[in-house]
Design a protein around this motif. Structure first.
Motif, PDB file in Angstrom:
ATOM      1  N   ASN A   7     -70.514  46.555 -46.784  1.00 15.97           N
ATOM      2  CA  ASN A   7     -71.362  45.372 -46.627  1.00 15.97           C
ATOM      3  C   ASN A   7     -70.806  44.398 -45.596  1.00 15.97           C
ATOM      4  O   ASN A   7     -69.598  44.195 -45.508  1.00 15.97           O
ATOM      5  CB  ASN A   7     -71.499  44.644 -47.966  1.00 15.97           C
ATOM      6  CG  ASN A   7     -72.199  45.488 -49.002  1.00 15.97           C
ATOM      7  OD1 ASN A   7     -73.190  46.129 -48.726  1.00 15.97           O
ATOM      8  ND2 ASN A   7     -71.659  45.496 -50.203  1.00 15.97           N
ATOM      9  N   THR A  30     -74.543  44.442 -40.551  1.00 17.21           N
ATOM     10  CA  THR A  30     -75.033  45.722 -41.055  1.00 17.21           C
ATOM     11  C   THR A  30     -74.470  45.979 -42.449  1.00 17.21           C
ATOM     12  O   THR A  30     -73.278  45.819 -42.685  1.00 17.21           O
ATOM     13  CB  THR A  30     -74.613  46.871 -40.116  1.00 17.21           C
ATOM     14  OG1 THR A  30     -75.031  46.552 -38.781  1.00 17.21           O
ATOM     15  CG2 THR A  30     -75.227  48.183 -40.542  1.00 17.21           C
ATOM     16  N   ASP A  31     -75.366  46.379 -43.353  1.00 12.72           N
ATOM     17  CA  ASP A  31     -74.997  46.794 -44.704  1.00 12.72           C
ATOM     18  C   ASP A  31     -75.436  48.246 -44.873  1.00 12.72           C
ATOM     19  O   ASP A  31     -76.584  48.587 -44.542  1.00 12.72           O
ATOM     20  CB  ASP A  31     -75.683  45.938 -45.765  1.00 12.72           C
ATOM     21  CG  ASP A  31     -75.322  44.469 -45.643  1.00 12.72           C
ATOM     22  OD1 ASP A  31     -74.129  44.165 -45.595  1.00 12.72           O
ATOM     23  OD2 ASP A  31     -76.248  43.642 -45.591  1.00 12.72           O
ATOM     24  N   GLU A  73     -84.939  48.057 -35.996  1.00 16.81           N
ATOM     25  CA  GLU A  73     -85.406  49.231 -36.740  1.00 16.81           C
ATOM     26  C   GLU A  73     -84.835  50.509 -36.113  1.00 16.81           C
ATOM     27  O   GLU A  73     -84.363  51.408 -36.814  1.00 16.81           O
ATOM     28  CB  GLU A  73     -86.937  49.299 -36.755  1.00 16.81           C
ATOM     29  CG  GLU A  73     -87.606  48.191 -37.549  1.00 16.81           C
ATOM     30  CD  GLU A  73     -87.870  46.900 -36.758  1.00 16.81           C
ATOM     31  OE1 GLU A  73     -88.676  46.085 -37.229  1.00 16.81           O
ATOM     32  OE2 GLU A  73     -87.281  46.715 -35.665  1.00 16.81           O
ATOM     33  N   ALA A  76     -81.044  50.756 -36.726  1.00 16.48           N
ATOM     34  CA  ALA A  76     -80.741  51.239 -38.072  1.00 16.48           C
ATOM     35  C   ALA A  76     -80.929  52.751 -38.163  1.00 16.48           C
ATOM     36  O   ALA A  76     -80.135  53.447 -38.802  1.00 16.48           O
ATOM     37  CB  ALA A  76     -81.613  50.522 -39.098  1.00 16.48           C
ATOM     38  N   ASP A  94     -79.335  53.779 -47.406  1.00 14.09           N
ATOM     39  CA  ASP A  94     -80.028  52.530 -47.083  1.00 14.09           C
ATOM     40  C   ASP A  94     -79.198  51.838 -46.012  1.00 14.09           C
ATOM     41  O   ASP A  94     -77.981  51.702 -46.170  1.00 14.09           O
ATOM     42  CB  ASP A  94     -80.108  51.591 -48.291  1.00 14.09           C
ATOM     43  CG  ASP A  94     -80.954  52.136 -49.427  1.00 14.09           C
ATOM     44  OD1 ASP A  94     -81.944  52.811 -49.150  1.00 14.09           O
ATOM     45  OD2 ASP A  94     -80.601  51.872 -50.590  1.00 14.09           O
ATOM     46  N   THR A  96     -79.331  48.231 -43.814  1.00 17.49           N
ATOM     47  CA  THR A  96     -79.950  46.937 -43.524  1.00 17.49           C
ATOM     48  C   THR A  96     -79.250  46.348 -42.313  1.00 17.49           C
ATOM     49  O   THR A  96     -78.016  46.295 -42.269  1.00 17.49           O
ATOM     50  CB  THR A  96     -79.813  45.977 -44.716  1.00 17.49           C
ATOM     51  OG1 THR A  96     -80.458  46.549 -45.855  1.00 17.49           O
ATOM     52  CG2 THR A  96     -80.423  44.612 -44.410  1.00 17.49           C
ATOM     53  N   THR A  98     -79.241  42.814 -40.116  1.00 19.23           N
ATOM     54  CA  THR A  98     -79.638  41.409 -40.155  1.00 19.23           C
ATOM     55  C   THR A  98     -79.306  40.751 -38.824  1.00 19.23           C
ATOM     56  O   THR A  98     -78.220  40.943 -38.286  1.00 19.23           O
ATOM     57  CB  THR A  98     -78.895  40.680 -41.292  1.00 19.23           C
ATOM     58  OG1 THR A  98     -79.191  41.327 -42.534  1.00 19.23           O
ATOM     59  CG2 THR A  98     -79.282  39.216 -41.363  1.00 19.23           C
ATOM     60  N   SER A 112     -84.072  40.337 -41.326  1.00 20.13           N
ATOM     61  CA  SER A 112     -83.438  41.640 -41.509  1.00 20.13           C
ATOM     62  C   SER A 112     -84.478  42.711 -41.770  1.00 20.13           C
ATOM     63  O   SER A 112     -85.618  42.419 -42.144  1.00 20.13           O
ATOM     64  CB  SER A 112     -82.439  41.597 -42.671  1.00 20.13           C
ATOM     65  OG  SER A 112     -83.108  41.402 -43.903  1.00 20.13           O
ATOM     66  N   THR A 114     -84.611  46.863 -43.546  1.00 15.05           N
ATOM     67  CA  THR A 114     -83.894  47.890 -44.290  1.00 15.05           C
ATOM     68  C   THR A 114     -84.644  49.205 -44.157  1.00 15.05           C
ATOM     69  O   THR A 114     -85.862  49.249 -44.356  1.00 15.05           O
ATOM     70  CB  THR A 114     -83.772  47.526 -45.782  1.00 15.05           C
ATOM     71  OG1 THR A 114     -83.063  46.297 -45.907  1.00 15.05           O
ATOM     72  CG2 THR A 114     -83.052  48.621 -46.566  1.00 15.05           C
ATOM     73  N   ASN A 116     -84.614  53.236 -45.559  1.00 15.91           N
ATOM     74  CA  ASN A 116     -84.123  54.169 -46.563  1.00 15.91           C
ATOM     75  C   ASN A 116     -84.495  55.562 -46.096  1.00 15.91           C
ATOM     76  O   ASN A 116     -85.650  55.828 -45.786  1.00 15.91           O
ATOM     77  CB  ASN A 116     -84.748  53.886 -47.930  1.00 15.91           C
ATOM     78  CG  ASN A 116     -84.390  54.971 -48.930  1.00 15.91           C
ATOM     79  OD1 ASN A 116     -85.068  55.984 -49.029  1.00 15.91           O
ATOM     80  ND2 ASN A 116     -83.313  54.762 -49.644  1.00 15.91           N
TER      81      ASN A 116
END
Length: 121
Positions: A7, A30-31, A73, A76, A94, A96, A98, A112, A114, A116
Motif C-alpha cells: 500500500n 499505487t496500492d 487506467e 494500472a 487489485d 489502485t 491515485t 483514483s 481501481t 481488478n
C-alpha cells in the motif's frame, strides 16, 4: 483467498493526458493486492511459497517510472501485466492508482481508479 498487499507506493512520474502533466510530472500512489494461496508459505516458513513483496514493490515502481501514458487506467493495467508475468502464483489482483493532485479545479482529496483482474488460463 489469501492476499499480499503493498500500500501507498509513492512514485514521481510524468503520466497524463495534458501536456503540463508530461512536463511537470506529479506523484502517483499505487496500492496492490495480490490474491494467491499462501498455505505453503504459512505452514513451511518458505519464501518459495509466496511472492517476495520487496521484489514486487521494485517491479511496480519500475512500471510507474517507465514511459509516460495518457491514462492511469492504462498504467494500472501495465502494473497488473508485469506482476502476472513475473509471478505465476498470483491468481487475481487489485491495483489502485491515485493522483493526489490532478489538474482539475475543485475541492477534493484525490482521484483514483481501481482495476481488478483474474489470471486467464
Amino acid at each position: 483467498m489469501d492476499n499480499i498487499k503493498i500500500n501507498g507506493i509513492k512514485t514521481y512520474a510524468y503520466h497524463g493526458a495534458l501536456d503540463a502533466e508530461r512536463v511537470l510530472g506529479q506523484f502517483f500512489i499505487t496500492d496492490v493486492t495480490m490474491y494467491l494461496d499462501l498455505r505453503a508459505a504459512s505452514e513451511n516458513d518458505d519464501l518459495e511459497g509466496t511472492v517476495h513483496y520487496g521484489e514486487a514493490y521494485e517491479l511496480v515502481e519500475q512500471v510507474i517510472k517507465s514511459e509516460p501514458v495518457n491514462l492511469i487506467e492504462h498504467l494500472a493495467e501495465k502494473v497488473i501485466r508485469a506482476l502476472f508475468d513475473r509471478y505465476d502464483k498470483i491468481l487475481e489482483m487489485d491495483v489502485t492508482i491515485t493522483k493526489p493532485s490532478p489538474p482539475i479545479d475543485g475541492h477534493y482529496e484525490n482521484v483514483s481508479i481501481t482495476l481488478n483482474r483474474k489470471r486467464e488460463n
